[in-house]
Design an enzyme around this catalytic site. Structure first.
Site, PDB file in Angstrom:
ATOM      1  N   THR A 114       2.758   0.486 -25.185  1.00 23.11           N
ATOM      2  CA  THR A 114       3.561   1.571 -25.094  1.00 23.11           C
ATOM      3  C   THR A 114       4.438   1.712 -23.724  1.00 23.11           C
ATOM      4  OG1 THR A 114       2.466   2.781 -27.033  1.00 23.11           O
ATOM      5  CG2 THR A 114       3.937   4.255 -25.409  1.00 23.11           C
ATOM      6  N   ALA A 115       3.561   1.676 -22.600  1.00 16.74           N
ATOM      7  CA  ALA A 115       4.089   1.770 -21.263  1.00 16.74           C
ATOM      8  C   ALA A 115       4.995   0.558 -21.045  1.00 16.74           C
ATOM      9  CB  ALA A 115       2.862   1.685 -20.358  1.00 16.74           C
ATOM     10  N   LYS A 116       4.725  -0.653 -21.593  1.00 22.57           N
ATOM     11  CA  LYS A 116       5.357  -1.738 -20.850  1.00 22.57           C
ATOM     12  C   LYS A 116       6.892  -1.824 -21.818  1.00 22.57           C
ATOM     13  CE  LYS A 116       2.871  -3.635 -17.854  1.00 22.57           C
ATOM     14  NZ  LYS A 116       3.318  -3.509 -16.420  1.00 22.57           N
TER      15      LYS A 116
ATOM     16  N   GLY B 173       1.625  -2.319  -5.757  1.00 24.74           N
ATOM     17  CA  GLY B 173       0.418  -3.280  -6.176  1.00 24.74           C
ATOM     18  C   GLY B 173       0.450  -4.558  -5.680  1.00 24.74           C
ATOM     19  N   ALA B 174       0.648  -4.665  -4.237  1.00 24.41           N
ATOM     20  CA  ALA B 174       0.816  -5.927  -3.850  1.00 24.41           C
ATOM     21  C   ALA B 174      -0.289  -6.589  -2.914  1.00 24.41           C
ATOM     22  CB  ALA B 174       2.283  -6.036  -2.783  1.00 24.41           C
TER      23      ALA B 174
ATOM     24  N   TYR C  67      -1.199   0.618 -23.055  1.00 25.93           N
ATOM     25  CA  TYR C  67      -0.437  -0.270 -22.108  1.00 25.93           C
ATOM     26  C   TYR C  67       0.795  -1.123 -22.706  1.00 25.93           C
ATOM     27  CZ  TYR C  67      -0.377  -4.643 -19.110  1.00 25.93           C
ATOM     28  OH  TYR C  67      -0.088  -5.476 -18.166  1.00 25.93           O
TER      29      TYR C  67
ATOM     30  N   ARG D 119      -2.868  -7.952  -4.301  1.00 30.89           N
ATOM     31  CA  ARG D 119      -3.292  -9.228  -5.242  1.00 30.89           C
ATOM     32  C   ARG D 119      -2.379  -9.616  -6.171  1.00 30.89           C
ATOM     33  NH1 ARG D 119      -7.952  -7.200  -4.705  1.00 30.89           N
ATOM     34  NH2 ARG D 119      -7.724  -4.897  -4.416  1.00 30.89           N
TER      35      ARG D 119
ATOM     36  N   ASP E  62      -0.621   5.084  -3.795  1.00 36.68           N
ATOM     37  CA  ASP E  62      -0.967   5.211  -5.150  1.00 36.68           C
ATOM     38  C   ASP E  62       0.403   5.641  -5.886  1.00 36.68           C
ATOM     39  OD1 ASP E  62      -1.305   6.194  -7.657  1.00 36.68           O
ATOM     40  OD2 ASP E  62      -3.092   7.430  -6.882  1.00 36.68           O
ATOM     41  N   VAL E  63       0.770   4.644  -6.788  1.00 41.79           N
ATOM     42  CA  VAL E  63       2.144   4.862  -7.400  1.00 41.79           C
ATOM     43  C   VAL E  63       2.364   6.207  -8.261  1.00 41.79           C
ATOM     44  CG1 VAL E  63       3.001   2.566  -7.273  1.00 41.79           C
ATOM     45  CG2 VAL E  63       1.761   3.303  -9.256  1.00 41.79           C
TER      46      VAL E  63
ATOM     47  N   SER F   3       5.736  -6.592 -20.041  1.00 41.18           N
ATOM     48  CA  SER F   3       4.391  -7.629 -20.261  1.00 41.18           C
ATOM     49  C   SER F   3       5.006  -7.936 -21.536  1.00 41.18           C
ATOM     50  CB  SER F   3       3.280  -6.760 -20.028  1.00 41.18           C
ATOM     51  OG  SER F   3       2.384  -7.419 -20.929  1.00 41.18           O
TER      52      SER F   3
HETATM   53  P1  NDP Z   1      -4.050  -7.230 -10.545  1.00 40.14           P
HETATM   54  O1  NDP Z   1      -4.973  -6.371 -11.215  1.00 40.14           O
HETATM   55  O2  NDP Z   1      -4.437  -8.541  -9.851  1.00 40.14           O
HETATM   56  O3  NDP Z   1      -3.111  -6.392  -9.381  1.00 40.14           O
HETATM   57  C1  NDP Z   1      -2.752  -5.159  -9.687  1.00 40.14           C
HETATM   58  C2  NDP Z   1      -2.761  -4.374  -8.246  1.00 40.14           C
HETATM   59  O4  NDP Z   1      -2.059  -3.332  -8.680  1.00 40.14           O
HETATM   60  C3  NDP Z   1      -4.136  -4.325  -7.870  1.00 40.14           C
HETATM   61  O5  NDP Z   1      -3.868  -4.635  -6.345  1.00 40.14           O
HETATM   62  C4  NDP Z   1      -4.266  -2.850  -8.011  1.00 40.14           C
HETATM   63  O6  NDP Z   1      -5.043  -2.035  -7.034  1.00 40.14           O
HETATM   64  C5  NDP Z   1      -2.757  -2.116  -8.076  1.00 40.14           C
HETATM   65  N1  NDP Z   1      -2.844  -1.036  -8.434  1.00 40.14           N
HETATM   66  C6  NDP Z   1      -3.567  -0.404  -9.520  1.00 40.14           C
HETATM   67  N2  NDP Z   1      -3.125   0.752  -9.777  1.00 40.14           N
HETATM   68  C7  NDP Z   1      -2.314   1.246  -8.888  1.00 40.14           C
HETATM   69  C8  NDP Z   1      -1.644   2.461  -8.449  1.00 40.14           C
HETATM   70  N3  NDP Z   1      -1.924   3.564  -9.111  1.00 40.14           N
HETATM   71  N4  NDP Z   1      -1.265   2.646  -7.227  1.00 40.14           N
HETATM   72  C9  NDP Z   1      -0.748   1.442  -6.457  1.00 40.14           C
HETATM   73  N5  NDP Z   1      -1.415   0.251  -6.805  1.00 40.14           N
HETATM   74  C10 NDP Z   1      -2.249  -0.001  -8.023  1.00 40.14           C
HETATM   75  O7  NDP Z   1      -2.921  -7.186 -11.618  1.00 40.14           O
HETATM   76  P2  NDP Z   1      -1.759  -8.324 -11.872  1.00 40.14           P
HETATM   77  O8  NDP Z   1      -1.274  -9.009 -10.650  1.00 40.14           O
HETATM   78  O9  NDP Z   1      -2.068  -9.235 -13.304  1.00 40.14           O
HETATM   79  O10 NDP Z   1      -0.615  -7.343 -12.635  1.00 40.14           O
HETATM   80  C11 NDP Z   1       0.344  -6.956 -12.034  1.00 40.14           C
HETATM   81  C12 NDP Z   1       1.389  -6.447 -12.945  1.00 40.14           C
HETATM   82  O11 NDP Z   1       1.952  -7.333 -13.829  1.00 40.14           O
HETATM   83  C13 NDP Z   1       0.756  -5.254 -13.528  1.00 40.14           C
HETATM   84  O12 NDP Z   1       1.792  -4.309 -13.741  1.00 40.14           O
HETATM   85  C14 NDP Z   1       0.541  -5.845 -14.850  1.00 40.14           C
HETATM   86  O13 NDP Z   1       0.492  -4.916 -15.902  1.00 40.14           O
HETATM   87  C15 NDP Z   1       1.583  -6.967 -14.986  1.00 40.14           C
HETATM   88  N6  NDP Z   1       1.149  -7.894 -16.041  1.00 40.14           N
HETATM   89  C16 NDP Z   1       0.220  -8.875 -15.877  1.00 40.14           C
HETATM   90  C17 NDP Z   1      -0.054  -9.899 -16.779  1.00 40.14           C
HETATM   91  C18 NDP Z   1      -1.120 -10.684 -16.480  1.00 40.14           C
HETATM   92  O14 NDP Z   1      -1.480 -11.563 -17.483  1.00 40.14           O
HETATM   93  N7  NDP Z   1      -1.892 -10.562 -15.429  1.00 40.14           N
HETATM   94  C19 NDP Z   1       0.698  -9.984 -17.835  1.00 40.14           C
HETATM   95  C20 NDP Z   1       1.795  -9.000 -18.082  1.00 40.14           C
HETATM   96  C21 NDP Z   1       2.000  -7.921 -17.127  1.00 40.14           C
HETATM   97  P3  NDP Z   1      -6.510  -2.078  -6.877  1.00 40.14           P
HETATM   98  O15 NDP Z   1      -6.985  -3.414  -6.733  1.00 40.14           O
HETATM   99  O16 NDP Z   1      -6.973  -1.113  -5.835  1.00 40.14           O
HETATM  100  O17 NDP Z   1      -6.857  -1.344  -8.337  1.00 40.14           O
END
Ligand code: NDP
Length: 252
Positions: free
Chosen positions: A156-158, A13-14, A154, A16, A63-64, A142
């Site tokens: 539950t997962a976290k 998920g890198a 969410y 963004r 896709d994870v 989270s």
């Molecule tokens: P973003 O939505 O900015 O980034 C998440 C990225 O994960 C996106 O690029 C998305 O891709 C990708 N993604 C989603 N589903 C999949 C998948 N099945 N396989 C591969 N990639 C996937 O979110 P954040 O940077 O905010 O979140 C990053 C992590 O941090 C997450 O796990 C989130 O739950 C956690 N988090 C975030 C918080 C916040 O306040 N922002 C707080 C606590 C935890 P695409 O764009 O294609 O959907």
């Protein structure tokens, strides 16, 4: 000399947000980074950015929730850079709804992305890491693990990821592999901007509400989290395993 010279990191998920910031941070300190996300296009943009700053980066669509894609991404990284030292399991989504309105799809999508995704990422990573007798696995939990209205799936997962980190730490410690979780608080990314939009608020309006819950009185940045990713991935954190570090400006 960077802290991660000669090291190889894969971040899910890198493309963004927190994942992209973590990839940039690790690459900036010398790691070769495998930048994975659902779509190759946005991941490639981050990879190009890293390469244009003099770093080593490879973008891979992954896709994870797919066993084949996660294992193929790890294989690609190892084929390209020769090893895998750091796995940051970061990919995530939200499908918020109050319990009485939450659908099976809302539940399955979130559980599959976070729990199945991190299980697969850790399982794929442990193979080269056990062989090397070296590895750092970081799971993205989270603040919501402590409970958050509208987030049964969410939270539950976290919370589950924190148990996963503790268990993997017990299993993999003998191979010199550290497994920890980070629990970010309120961080400005597309995920939280989308939350504001779903609530019918501007980002600024939601941020104003959230900031009151944060003792440090600011919303976090992806870089705030990326620095802790780098700490846990570094040998400075060599005797820390099975822990969850809350990075939330003091919010609980
Ligand atoms: P973003 O939505 O900015 O980034 C998440 C990225 O994960 C996106 O690029 C998305 O891709 C990708 N993604 C989603 N589903 C999949 C998948 N099945 N396989 C591969 N990639 C996937 O979110 P954040 O940077 O905010 O979140 C990053 C992590 O941090 C997450 O796990 C989130 O739950 C956690 N988090 C975030 C918080 C916040 O306040 N922002 C707080 C606590 C935890 P695409 O764009 O294609 O959907």
């Amino acid at each position: 000399m960077g802290r991660f010279d000669g090291r190889v990191a894969l971040i899910t998920g890198a493309a963004r947000g927190i994942g992209a910031a973590s990839a940039r941070q690790l690459a900036g300190e010398g790691a070769a980074v495998v930048i994975t996300d659902m779509d190759a296009g946005p991941a490639e943009e981050v990879a190009q950015d890293v390469r244009s700053s003099g770093g080593k980066a490879l973008a891979v669509a992954c896709d994870v929730s797919s066993r084949e894609q996660v294992f193929a991404a790890v294989d690609r990284g190892v084929a390209e850079f020769g090893r895998l030292d750091i796995m940051v399991s970061n990919a995530g989504i939200t499908r918020d709804n109050m319990l009485y309105k939450m659908t099976d799809d809302d539940w399955d999508a979130v559980i599959n992305t976070h729990l199945r995704g991190s299980f697969l990422a850790a399982q794929a990573a442990q193979k080269p890491m056990v062989g090397q007798r070296y590895g750092k696995i970081i799971l993205m939990s989270s603040l919501s693990a402590l409970g958050m209205r509208g987030q049964t799936n969410y939270s539950t997962a976290k919370a589950g990821l924190q148990g996963m980190a503790r268990t993997l730490a017990i299993e993999l410690g003998q191979f010199n592999i550290n497994v920890n979780a980070i629990a970010p608080g309120y961080i400005e990314t597309r995920m939280t901007r989308d939350t504001a939009a779903r609530m019918g608020l501007t980002w600024e309006q939601l941020a104003e509400q959230w900031v009151k819950l944060v003792p440090l009185r600011r919303i976090g940045t992806p870089e705030d989290i990326a620095k802790v990713v780098a700490f846990l991935a570094s040998d400075e954190a060599g005797f820390i395993t099975g822990e969850t570090i809350y990075v939330s400006g003091g919010a609980k």
